[in-house]
Write an enzyme that holds these catalytic residues in place. Sequence first.
Site, short mmCIF file in Angstrom:
data_model
loop_
_atom_site.label_atom_id
_atom_site.label_comp_id
_atom_site.label_asym_id
_atom_site.label_seq_id
_atom_site.Cartn_x
_atom_site.Cartn_y
_atom_site.Cartn_z
N LYS A 115 104.44 -42.42 -14.89
CA LYS A 115 103.84 -41.58 -13.84
C LYS A 115 104.00 -40.11 -14.20
O LYS A 115 103.06 -39.33 -14.14
CB LYS A 115 104.56 -41.88 -12.52
CG LYS A 115 104.04 -41.10 -11.33
CD LYS A 115 104.99 -41.17 -10.13
CE LYS A 115 105.29 -42.59 -9.72
NZ LYS A 115 106.03 -42.64 -8.43
N LYS A 127 115.54 -42.43 -12.01
CA LYS A 127 115.58 -42.80 -10.59
C LYS A 127 117.02 -43.08 -10.22
O LYS A 127 117.82 -43.45 -11.08
CB LYS A 127 114.75 -44.06 -10.35
CG LYS A 127 114.34 -44.27 -8.91
CD LYS A 127 113.05 -43.54 -8.60
CE LYS A 127 112.66 -43.63 -7.16
NZ LYS A 127 111.30 -43.09 -6.95
N ASP A 167 113.14 -40.27 -1.92
CA ASP A 167 112.37 -41.52 -1.96
C ASP A 167 112.69 -42.20 -0.62
O ASP A 167 113.09 -41.52 0.33
CB ASP A 167 112.77 -42.37 -3.18
CG ASP A 167 111.80 -43.52 -3.45
OD1 ASP A 167 110.75 -43.29 -4.07
OD2 ASP A 167 112.07 -44.67 -3.04
#
Length: 450
Positions: A115, A127, A167
């Site tokens: 991405k 992440k 997130d």
Amino acid sequence: MNEYILKVLNEVKEKNACEAQFIQAVDEVLGSIEPVIKKHGEDYKRAGLLERMVEPERIITFRVPWVDDGGLVRVNRGFRVQFNGSIGPYKGGLRFHPTVNQSIMKFLAFEQVFKNALTGFPIGGGKGGSDFDPKGKSDNEIMRFCQSFMTELQKHIGQDIDVPAGDIGVGAREIGYLFGQYRRIKNDYEGGVLTGKGLEYGGSLVRKEATGYGLIYFMQEMLGANGLSLQGKTVTISGSGNVAIYACQKAQAAGAKVVAMSDSNGCIYDENGIRLDVVKEIKEVKRGRIKEYLNSVPAAVYLENNSGTPAVYTIKSEIVLPCATENDIDLETAKLLVQNGLIALGEGANMPTTKEAFEYFLENNILFAPGKAANAGGVAVSALEMSQNSMRYFWTFEEVDKKLEEIMANIFTQVKNAVDEYALGTNYLAGANIAAFRKVANAMIAQGVI
Ligand code: NDP
Ligand code: 2IT
């Protein structure tokens, strides 16, 4: 399937047998880059490229002890997966949700690598997060948890090393507490170490709206390329968090009629069109449940989730925007959506569609906007936040929004060029994977065996 791809995929399955979501994400990418491997397979094989690409550069896991309001010590597990730093500092969000485990962290970090490559900015992929459940916690408990989490995480991040953001379960409040603790420990105002910051202390205008707005900009590009538009279309959105709210706002501005939104308990259906001011008050201010919508709009209907297809996907809709969580749409749900008149689907969430569901959409000529392209607007504006922090400057809302629109159009162009080059029709999932893969592959090969 190509022999080299198959070999690497089998190794991934063997080595990560307990990590279903990670295997799924790798399978999706490797399964769609066959045309590129056909061209360059021998070079890649010699360079051990795929083997390196599926192995995170580093995984950090740590204990997060904190004290609840009753004085009881609680312990959660913290993670940061620094997957691939070949294009820039690791970049990607933090998720606080009880389902978080190593498989979910690795799948999200792996997706993020590709991405981020599509955004065009110099950012690698990572992440992190925790199995901490923010639901029902007091503000003080959230703060103490964030402080403990950052006390360990700060050893591993930095504005040129690794830059986390939000997130699921991590928004402006959590980023504020995390930033405060980082600054206190480091005794250094490293503004670009986190993104999604408050506007008073280095945040960027449009970051809050960016993922949802970006999703709609991408949908407009994709629909436009196929002679369609959002004007007058019926839209349903899963989720009612950050991505869902701003996707709804931009879809409504584009003339669509959003009739349903949801949370993990169920969905609201409002045939007159969702009143977003009511949803925002419930979710952004009160941190309540979506069914409270009926207190303000009694004419709307609330449908509770049962087992099987989530209620929001049982509603007739031409455009579906999954903006909640992964594997929300399986084959059974996909069949129902197609039967109910689906034209196009845009993934605001990361990997909300199973492989079987995606294949069914493709067979039925549903236009499918894959998450790693369609939801890249969030991380793209995070990169703009980093730029503004480095410049010690800020851009206006209009300036950032215009850049976001251009970035999303550029991502669609990259995807479209890839599908055209390899005669893949409207398989934009393959197009996104190919375009991103080539960029990451070139960066890795240029840097030698590392
Ligand atoms: P939020 O925490 O703001 O909202 C999450 C929403 O999804 C809530 O409505 C939540 O409902 C629902 N949800 C979460 N887990 C589940 C579940 N297991 N089943 C059903 N519903 C669920 O998160 P975001 O809006 O930030 O994230 C949504 C998705 O978008 C995620 O997949 C995320 O990875 C992705 N994403 C986020 C970006 C960002 O910038 N924030 C950027 C790109 C992608 P409930 O309150 O009941 O839990
Ligand atoms: O999945 C994602 O792209 C995000 N959660 C946003 C990451 C970021 O660094 O802004």
